[in-house]
Structures are given as C-alpha cells and as structure tokens.
Design an enzyme around this catalytic site. Structure first.
Site, PDB file in Angstrom:
ATOM      1  N   ASP A  75      40.539  46.377  43.106  1.00  0.00           N
ATOM      2  CA  ASP A  75      40.984  45.001  43.355  1.00  0.00           C
ATOM      3  C   ASP A  75      40.963  44.737  44.858  1.00  0.00           C
ATOM      4  OD1 ASP A  75      43.192  46.838  43.594  1.00  0.00           O
ATOM      5  OD2 ASP A  75      44.558  45.129  43.713  1.00  0.00           O
ATOM      6  N   GLU A 133      46.366  47.291  43.262  1.00  0.00           N
ATOM      7  CA  GLU A 133      46.981  47.932  44.423  1.00  0.00           C
ATOM      8  C   GLU A 133      47.412  46.882  45.421  1.00  0.00           C
ATOM      9  OE1 GLU A 133      47.567  49.922  48.264  1.00  0.00           O
ATOM     10  OE2 GLU A 133      46.154  48.340  47.821  1.00  0.00           O
TER      11      GLU A 133
HETATM   12 ZN   LIG Z   1      43.421  49.364  50.051  1.00  0.00          ZN
END
Ligand SMILES: [Zn+2]
Length: 376
Positions: A75, A133
């Site tokens: 992501d 994340e």
């Molecule tokens: Zn990163």
C-alpha cells in the site's frame, strides 16, 4: 527458474494503484511473479471500512532452518498534487523510476523478489506482505502474524524493506525504532463574562501551566542505541471568538517519541499526573501507536552489514531514528532489522528511485541470501 527483472517488476507494482488500504491488482502482480519461482502463495482479506478491507499475503518457499522472512507493504500514501508525470503510471526519466511507492516500498519488494529469482538459498524463505502499513495498520501485519502463528510459520530472522538509506544506498540499517504515543488533554472551565471572573472558571491558565511543566520534562538522556525521548506540544485549541467571554474549555494535544527506557502506558500516567496537579478535572485520552524496541546487534545485522559492504563499499550505521514501522509488530516473531532504498522522496510528489539503486539493492539482498545458511 525464470529470472525476474527488478525494474520490470517494480514498474508493474507501481502501475497497480494501491492507496492504503490496498487489495487486489497489486497482489495479483506480486503473485504472478512469485508462483513461477516456486512460492506457495496464501492471500486473505480482512476487515471492513473505514480501516479495511485489507489484503495480506504470505508466500513461502523451501523448508527447514534457517527460516528467513522478508516483510513489506504494497500500500502507498495518496499521490497528492504537483506530479510531473502521473503518480500511478510509472515513468523512467534520466535514470530514475518515478511513481508513488517507488522507494516506500514497492522498489524494495521488487528487489527482494528479483534476488530470490537469481539466488538459490538454504532453508525456508517467507514473504510477509501487507496492504495496510501506511494507514492505521489495524488489519495488516498484526493479522499476518496471527495467521503465521495459526499455520506454524515461524521465521528465525526478518528483514523489513523500508527505505532506511539516508544519503547513499547502504549507509543506514535500522535495528530498532522509538515508540510513539499521542495524548489529548481537555481542561474544563466555567464559561462567563470577562468582567465578572469570580462567576467563571478560566481553563486556559491551568492548561498553560500543565503544558509548561510537561514541556520542561527531561524524560531521559538517551542510551547507547537511542537518542533522548522527546515530548512535543502539537496543538492548543480554545476556539473562543468573543473578546468578552471566558471560555468553557481548553484543549491541547501532545506527542511523545520515546526510547526503550519507557513504556507508552507509563508515560501516559506521568502526563496524567502532571495535568491533574494543575487541573484536577481534566480529561485525558491517549493512543500508544507503538512501543520502542531494539534488536541487539548480532548475527542478522552483521550478515546484512557484510552484504552491504560487499555490494556498496559502505559500512552501514546501525540506527534507531525515524518514525514507527511494522517492525514494531514483527519483533514479536524473531530478530528484525530494516534495510532498503533512499528515503529522501518518500511520501513526496515525484517519488523516485535510481535504477542503479534498484539493481544494487537486488545484489545486496541476494548477497544476504547467500550468507544466511552459512552462518547458522
Ligand atoms: Zn513504508
């Protein structure tokens, strides 16, 4: 075994738009690269809006010890404005590959896969890949760790491919991270007319006194691996538009980045105590987004440092600076170190990686794969 070209794979990953939380296409690209290399791929989707749904992937090849894991996220943060070329259409200009996620951290994932395609290894290798994340990380690496425990996947060593290099590829490895806690303070008062202060109770002086004491705190002086912990006042809000009114409440927010001499909850209690000395009715809410941790320099950092020295000529600094990362969760599994590309353009417009750095990082990871079995 088909040889994976690092630039080609990085471009395919960049072209699959994957603003956090990520699912689908970007994982298809990665699976298509890993299956021909002999990886067993396990993909699963967890969570609901707004933090999800999130896709995660475990990919495993080989058996036995040592079991090396590589962790990363596909992501990315949103593009933002002002890009020279579209953020989700990769483009090479003057030896640089542009695209959101080029350094943070699709480039490193492509480098690790390319290294695996060129370099046989002893023992088991597992890729731990999340689509969450950059967001709240509610359904990301935490879910992956649960799934690994359920399936008996237990790595001995873990490398996270976050962009840790500062000026030149290879100058910095992270062996730990500071912890982080945000604290919201609200001091209630009694609203009233400025001309009749005895009928009101002004919350502002109490809040200011508390903040002054908090700001003057020396939490520690740092230690061998960490800089001193630091408390910053990040917001004060009263929002009082009237010149003749004593306000009903005053709010502030503080953020503490702390080393391994503290735990988040202990710092929250300390802040609570100080605030309540000045404003006994104050309410305090806190969110610990990560505890500080350190992987004591040992076999893993030594092997990685040797691989970096071989391929770049640099001896990396072992550092614990910067923000938090998913290493804060992964450390529950095994020793964790972080090493990846230059972090200069991460989260910025025109995020880019030098093509030469992609090739060098691939060689560093391949060099590490050669070393891991030998040292056990
Ligand atoms: Zn990163």
């Amino acid at each position: 075994m088909r040889h994976v070209d690092v630039v080609e794979l990085a471009r395919a990953l960049l072209d699959a738009e994957s603003v956090t939380p990520a699912c689908g296409a970007v994982f298809d690209v990665l699976e298509a690269a890993l299956v021909p290399l002999g990886f067993a791929v396990d993909r699963f989707v967890v969570g609901d809006a707004p933090d999800g749904p999130v896709e995660n992937m475990l990919a495993t090849r080989g058996t036995g010890a040592p079991h090396l894991a590589f962790a990363g996220h596909v992501d990315v943060v949103p593009a933002g404005d002002g890009w020279t070329s579209p953020a989700f259409t990769s483009e090479v200009r003057d030896g640089l590959l542009y695209g959101r996620g080029a350094v943070d951290m699709k480039g490193a994932i492509a480098a690790f896969v390319a290294a695996l395609s060129a370099q046989p290894h002893g023992g088991q290798v597992t890729l731990i890949i999340t689509g969450d994340e950059e967001g709240p990380a509610t359904f990301g690496t935490v879910s992956l760790i649960e799934r690994m425990r359920a399936r008996g996947i237990a790595p001995d060593l873990c490398v996270v491919g976050e962009p840790t290099s500062v000026s030149r590829l290879g100058d910095t490895i992270k062996i730990g991270r500071r912890g982080s806690v945000n604290i919201w303070i609200e001091v209630p008062g009694r609203q009233g007319h400025v001309a009749y202060p005895h009928l009101a109770d002004n919350p502002i002086p109490k809040l200011i006194a508390a903040l002054a004491e908090l700001d003057a705190l020396v939490l520690d002086h740092g230690n061998a691996w960490f800089q001193p912990s630091n408390l910053e006042v990040t917001d004060i809000t009263v929002g009082n538009a009237a010149t003749n009114v004593i306000p009903a409440a005053a709010k502030a927010r503080i953020s503490i980045r702390f080393n391994d001499l503290h735990r988040g909850e202990e710092l929250v209690r300390r802040v609570e105590q100080i605030v309540h000395e000045h404003a006994p009715d104050a309410s305090i809410t806190a969110r610990v987004s990560g505890e500080a941790f350190l992987t004591q320099p040992g076999a893993l950092s030594a092997m990685l440092s040797a691989a970096i020295l071989d391929e770049t000529g640099l001896t990396p600094e072992l550092s614990t600076t910067g923000g938090t990362s998913d290493a804060r969760f992964l450390r529950a599994l095994c020793p964790v170190v972080e090493f990846g590309l230059l972090n200069a353009t991460m989260h910025q417009r025109d995020e880019a990686v030098a093509l030469g750095d992609l090739h060098t990082l691939t060689r560093v990871y391949a060099n590490l794969l050669r070393r891991v079995p030998l040292s056990q």
